[in-house]
Design an enzyme around this catalytic site. Structure first.
Site, PDB file in Angstrom:
ATOM      1  N   ASP A 162       0.881  -1.168   0.000  1.00 49.79           N
ATOM      2  CA  ASP A 162       0.000   0.000   0.000  1.00 49.79           C
ATOM      3  C   ASP A 162       0.918   1.217   0.000  1.00 49.79           C
ATOM      4  OD1 ASP A 162      -1.547   2.177   0.666  1.00 49.79           O
ATOM      5  OD2 ASP A 162      -2.670   1.158   2.243  1.00 49.79           O
ATOM      6  N   TYR A 208      -7.846  15.305  -5.254  1.00 51.44           N
ATOM      7  CA  TYR A 208      -7.128  14.752  -6.411  1.00 51.44           C
ATOM      8  C   TYR A 208      -6.225  15.832  -7.021  1.00 51.44           C
ATOM      9  CZ  TYR A 208      -6.458  12.021 -10.714  1.00 51.44           C
ATOM     10  OH  TYR A 208      -5.912  11.315 -11.765  1.00 51.44           O
ATOM     11  N   LYS A 236      -2.042  15.899  -7.229  1.00 53.05           N
ATOM     12  CA  LYS A 236      -1.310  15.909  -8.511  1.00 53.05           C
ATOM     13  C   LYS A 236      -0.474  17.188  -8.654  1.00 53.05           C
ATOM     14  CE  LYS A 236      -2.811  11.884 -10.036  1.00 53.05           C
ATOM     15  NZ  LYS A 236      -1.955  10.694 -10.094  1.00 53.05           N
TER      16      LYS A 236
HETATM   17  N1  LIG Z   1      -7.777   6.797 -16.113  1.00 55.21           N
HETATM   18  C1  LIG Z   1      -7.715   8.100 -16.285  1.00 55.21           C
HETATM   19  O1  LIG Z   1      -8.607   8.711 -16.906  1.00 55.21           O
HETATM   20  C2  LIG Z   1      -6.542   8.861 -15.727  1.00 55.21           C
HETATM   21  C3  LIG Z   1      -6.338  10.175 -16.192  1.00 55.21           C
HETATM   22  C4  LIG Z   1      -5.254  10.889 -15.684  1.00 55.21           C
HETATM   23  C5  LIG Z   1      -4.411  10.315 -14.766  1.00 55.21           C
HETATM   24  N2  LIG Z   1      -4.628   9.044 -14.327  1.00 55.21           N
HETATM   25  C6  LIG Z   1      -3.700   8.467 -13.337  1.00 55.21           C
HETATM   26  O2  LIG Z   1      -3.259   7.213 -13.776  1.00 55.21           O
HETATM   27  C7  LIG Z   1      -2.866   6.430 -12.649  1.00 55.21           C
HETATM   28  C8  LIG Z   1      -3.419   5.017 -12.788  1.00 55.21           C
HETATM   29  O3  LIG Z   1      -4.822   5.091 -12.703  1.00 55.21           O
HETATM   30  P1  LIG Z   1      -5.816   4.156 -13.564  1.00 55.21           P
HETATM   31  O4  LIG Z   1      -6.661   5.073 -14.347  1.00 55.21           O
HETATM   32  O5  LIG Z   1      -5.087   3.071 -14.234  1.00 55.21           O
HETATM   33  O6  LIG Z   1      -6.744   3.607 -12.367  1.00 55.21           O
HETATM   34  P2  LIG Z   1      -7.106   2.136 -11.857  1.00 55.21           P
HETATM   35  O7  LIG Z   1      -7.527   1.273 -12.990  1.00 55.21           O
HETATM   36  O8  LIG Z   1      -8.063   2.353 -10.735  1.00 55.21           O
HETATM   37  O9  LIG Z   1      -5.719   1.593 -11.290  1.00 55.21           O
HETATM   38  C9  LIG Z   1      -5.165   2.123 -10.123  1.00 55.21           C
HETATM   39  C10 LIG Z   1      -4.076   1.190  -9.644  1.00 55.21           C
HETATM   40  O10 LIG Z   1      -3.466   1.771  -8.476  1.00 55.21           O
HETATM   41  C11 LIG Z   1      -3.462   0.792  -7.445  1.00 55.21           C
HETATM   42  N3  LIG Z   1      -3.556   1.441  -6.148  1.00 55.21           N
HETATM   43  C12 LIG Z   1      -4.537   2.244  -5.675  1.00 55.21           C
HETATM   44  N4  LIG Z   1      -4.260   2.601  -4.417  1.00 55.21           N
HETATM   45  C13 LIG Z   1      -3.085   2.014  -4.087  1.00 55.21           C
HETATM   46  C14 LIG Z   1      -2.294   1.988  -2.909  1.00 55.21           C
HETATM   47  N5  LIG Z   1      -2.658   2.630  -1.804  1.00 55.21           N
HETATM   48  N6  LIG Z   1      -1.133   1.268  -2.930  1.00 55.21           N
HETATM   49  C15 LIG Z   1      -0.766   0.583  -4.051  1.00 55.21           C
HETATM   50  N7  LIG Z   1      -1.477   0.570  -5.191  1.00 55.21           N
HETATM   51  C16 LIG Z   1      -2.628   1.271  -5.196  1.00 55.21           C
HETATM   52  C17 LIG Z   1      -4.674  -0.106  -7.729  1.00 55.21           C
HETATM   53  O11 LIG Z   1      -4.474  -1.417  -7.163  1.00 55.21           O
HETATM   54  P3  LIG Z   1      -5.059  -1.900  -5.741  1.00 55.21           P
HETATM   55  O12 LIG Z   1      -6.444  -1.343  -5.625  1.00 55.21           O
HETATM   56  O13 LIG Z   1      -4.987  -3.392  -5.826  1.00 55.21           O
HETATM   57  O14 LIG Z   1      -4.122  -1.371  -4.719  1.00 55.21           O
HETATM   58  C18 LIG Z   1      -4.603  -0.187  -9.246  1.00 55.21           C
HETATM   59  O15 LIG Z   1      -3.688  -1.166  -9.644  1.00 55.21           O
HETATM   60  C19 LIG Z   1      -3.350   7.185 -11.412  1.00 55.21           C
HETATM   61  O16 LIG Z   1      -2.271   7.847 -10.792  1.00 55.21           O
HETATM   62  C20 LIG Z   1      -4.325   8.194 -11.986  1.00 55.21           C
HETATM   63  O17 LIG Z   1      -4.422   9.360 -11.181  1.00 55.21           O
HETATM   64  C21 LIG Z   1      -5.677   8.304 -14.792  1.00 55.21           C
END
Ligand SMILES: NC(=O)c1ccc[n+]([C@@H]2O[C@H](COP(=O)([O-])OP(=O)(O)OC[C@H]3O[C@@H](n4cnc5c(N)ncnc54)[C@H](OP(=O)(O)O)[C@@H]3O)[C@@H](O)[C@H]2O)c1
Length: 268
Positions: A59, A150, A154
Site C-alpha cells: 500500500d 485529487y 497531482k
Molecule cells: N484513467 C484516467 O482517466 C486517468 C487520467 C489521468 C491520470 N490518471 C492516473 O493514472 C494512474 C493510474 O490510474 P488508472 O486510471 O489506471 O486507475 P485504476 O484502474 O483504478 O488503477 C489504479 C491502480 O493503483 C493501485 N492502487 C490504488 N491505491 C493504491 C495503494 N494505496 N497502494 C498501491 N497501489 C494502489 C490499484 O491497485 P489496488 O487497488 O490493488 O491497490 C490499481 O492497480 C493514477 O495515478 C491516476 O491518477 C488516470
C-alpha cells in the site's frame, strides 16, 4: 533512443488500468518488471505466467510498504533503472461535503506514495542514471471542481517532480511526469465519494476513452526520448495553455464542463 531490454522497471499500482498496461509494455520491450498493488492476488492472477515479473503486495500510502517494495525489488533484481509512480485514486465530491480523511488518503497515496518510493529507489536509480516517472493528470495543472483532493495531490506531485528534476539536472537521472487524458480504467469506479466510500460507477462512457494500452505506449515512447513532460490529449493541451493565458475564462469553461457530467455534484 533508450532501450529497455534487460532494464529493471518498477511500476506501482499495476493490478489494473494504466499500471497493468505499463507492465505489459515494459515486458514487450524486454524489461524485467517489478509491480505492486494492495491486491496481490489480482496482480499474481494476471502476471503469474511471466518469468520476468516480480509481484509485491504494498500500500503506497504507507511509508514502510514503499520501503519494503523497493527493498524486495533490489533483492530480486539487484538494481532499479526505471521507477514509474503510477498508483493513484480519485474522488468526486464537493469540498463543503468532504470528509477531510478522503483528502488525506489521496495525498498519502498519490503524493506521498510517489515521494516515498522515489526516496528509497533513488540511490540505485542514481547509480544506473535511470528514469523516474510520475503519472499525473491535467488535474495537476488545472484545479478541477469536486476533485479538490485529487488536484491537490497531482499539483504536489508535479511540484515535487520539478524540484527533483532540477536537483538532479547534472546527475544523469531523468525525471518526467505524464498527464493522460480520460483513459479507460477502474479509476472512476473506485473514486472516493464525500464519505470515503467508492463511487462504484463511472459517469463516463469508458468505451469511448483512450485505452490504457495506448496510454502506456505513449508513456514508454516519451521515456525513451527522455521528454520533460507529456500532456497526452488535445483537450489537455488546450486546458493547460488556456489556464495559463486566460485563467478567468478557464474557471468558467471548466465549471461548465464538469456541470454537464451525469450526477454532477456541481448541480446541487
Ligand atoms: N484513467 C484516467 O482517466 C486517468 C487520467 C489521468 C491520470 N490518471 C492516473 O493514472 C494512474 C493510474 O490510474 P488508472 O486510471 O489506471 O486507475 P485504476 O484502474 O483504478 O488503477 C489504479 C491502480 O493503483 C493501485 N492502487 C490504488 N491505491 C493504491 C495503494 N494505496 N497502494 C498501491 N497501489 C494502489 C490499484 O491497485 P489496488 O487497488 O490493488 O491497490 C490499481 O492497480 C493514477 O495515478 C491516476 O491518477 C488516470
Amino acid at each position: 533512443m533508450e532501450s529497455f531490454k534487460n532494464k529493471v522497471v518498477l511500476i506501482t499500482g499495476a493490478s489494473s488500468g494504466i499500471g497493468k498496461a505499463l507492465a505489459e509494455e515494459a515486458l514487450n520491450q524486454g524489461a524485467n518488471v517489478s509491480v505492486c498493488a494492495r491486491n496481490l492476488e489480482k496482480l499474481q492472477a494476471h502476471f503469474r505466467e511471466h518469468p520476468k515479473v516480480f509481484c509485491v503486495r504494498a500500500d503506497v500510502g504507507k511509508e514502510e510498504d514503499c520501503r519494503h517494495f523497493i527493498e524486495a525489488c533490489l533483492e530480486k533484481f539487484g538494481k532499479i533503472d526505471v521507477l514509474i509512480n503510477n498508483a493513484g485514486v480519485s474522488m468526486r465530491a464537493l469540498f463543503s461535503e468532504l470528509d477531510l480523511n478522503v483528502l488525506r488518503e489521496l495525498m498519502d497515496i498519490n503524493f506521498w506514495g510517489a515521494v516515498c518510493c522515489t526516496k528509497f529507489a533513488l540511490p540505485s536509480i542514481l547509480q544506473q542514471k535511470g528514469i523516474i516517472i510520475g503519472v499525473s493528470s491535467i488535474a495537476g495543472y488545472r484545479g478541477l471542481p469536486a476533485r479538490t483532493g485529487y488536484s491537490s495531490s497531482k499539483f504536489a506531485m508535479q511540484g515535487f517532480m520539478e524540484a527533483l528534476r532540477t536537483e538532479l539536472l547534472y546527475s544523469g537521472v531523468h525525471v518526467m511526469w505524464v498527464c493522460p487524458g480520460f483513459t479507460a480504467s477502474n479509476i472512476r469506479n473506485t473514486a472516493r465519494s464525500a464519505d470515503g466510500s467508492a463511487q462504484k460507477e463511472t459517469p463516463l462512457n469508458e468505451n469511448r476513452l483512450m485505452s490504457a494500452e495506448t496510454c502506456a505506449r505513449i508513456i514508454f515512447e516519451a521515456a525513451q526520448k527522455r521528454k520533460r513532460t507529456v500532456v497526452m490529449t488535445l483537450q489537455g493541451k488546450i486546458t493547460v495553455i488556456l489556464n495559463k493565458l486566460f485563467p478567468g475564462l478557464a474557471d468558467k469553461l471548466v465549471f461548465k464542463h464538469f456541470l454537464k457530467e451525469p450526477d454532477s455534484p456541481l448541480k446541487r
